[in-house]
Design a protein around this motif. Structure first.
Motif: not given
Length: 291
Positions: A5-6, A8-10, A12-15, A43, A46
């Motif tokens: 995960l980049g 940014g996505n990480f 989002q996934a972890t807050h 990066t 998961t």
């Protein structure tokens, strides 16, 4: 193999914000799976999401980053649990202090402060067993309790009867600079022999204004404030260390509501002045010409 995960996505996934993730990387707490050597782009996998979730919850409990790192790198489950238990214990102590402060503040807001009674007292010189140290004001209460226990044990070993309430003498610097000298003492029958921190000491005579504080020391500042107001308004205050006398304290009972502390503020020698005034008046009457 876990998916990548980049940042940014990480986030989002972890807050956890990108800024926070970068800080965790720099501190070595949560390092990304890969950092592009040319762009510096981070990066994550998961598989790192559960670790990030654990870190987030520890931070919600105000655990410092070095302690979280120690938990995550603990060699076994017992060591990890010991670290977590220690932090939870500190949180409980902090919560208890917060609850005490909230209760004290509510009392100030909801209840009118009753005017305390003040007493003038001449204190005679006394031979005591004492412990004197320079300390920070934040450590004063715990130091006091430890010193009192040491004094009592020393007098018991030397078979010297305790003849009065324990007391403390506190330098002005301890209050004004939050760091200064404090002396805790116990009056006793006989001369104490030096042992460890305990020394023989003579508490000097003085005249003081006294107010009694009931309860724990958490809000003892209210009694100090009332006493300072009294001696100032009556132009009685003189320079000198404040004294406290622990009529009922932690050594007698763990019930803080039962504690009684006398706060003694040094004042002018009012009794001597009254005697001088009386003598002057008598002389004037004796020398007054008869009609």
């Amino acid at each position: 193999m876990p998916a990548l995960l980049g940042i940014g996505n990480f986030a989002q996934a972890t807050h956890l914000s990108i800024k926070t993730l970068r800080r965790y990387h720099e501190s070595g707490l949560l390092e990304p799976a890969n950092v592009d050597p040319q762009t510096g782009y981070r990066t994550y996998t998961t598989a790192q999401i559960p670790t990030a979730q654990i870190i987030r919850r520890f931070r919600d409990l105000d655990m410092p980053l070095p302690e979280i790192r120690a938990v995550l790198t603990a060699p076994d489950l017992r060591a990890r649990n010991d670290l977590i238990t220690a932090h939870l214990g500190r949180l409980e102590q902090s919560l208890a202090r917060t609850q005490s402060v909230v209760a004290s503040l509510r009392d100030l807001l909801d209840q009118p402060v009753s005017a305390p009674s003040f007493e003038h007292r001449s204190i005679k010189e006394a031979s005591v067993a004492a412990i004197t140290e320079v300390l920070d004001v934040k450590d004063a209460l715990s130091w006091l309790q430890g010193a009192l226990g040491e004094l009592q044990a020393t007098l018991a070993v030397q078979r010297l009867p305790i003849t009065g309430a324990a007391g403390g003498i506190f330098s002005n610097a301890l209050f004004s600079e939050a760091h200064g000298e404090a002396t805790i003492f116990l009056p006793c029958d006989g001369t104490v022999r030096r042992l460890g921190r305990v020394i023989p000491f003579v508490v000097p005579a003085t005249e003081v204004a006294v107010v009694v504080h009931a309860g724990s020391h958490n809000n003892i500042d209210l009694a100090y404030g009332a006493l300072a107001t009294y001696v100032t308004q009556h132009a009685l205050a003189v320079d000198g260390p404040i004294r406290e006398y622990y009529v009922i304290g932690p050594q007698e009972t763990p019930d803080e509501t039962a504690w009684r502390t006398e706060i003694a503020w040094p004042i002018f020698q009012t009794q001597r002045e009254n005697r001088i005034d009386s003598l002057d008046s008598r002389k004037k009457r004796q020398t007054r010409p008869r009609p």
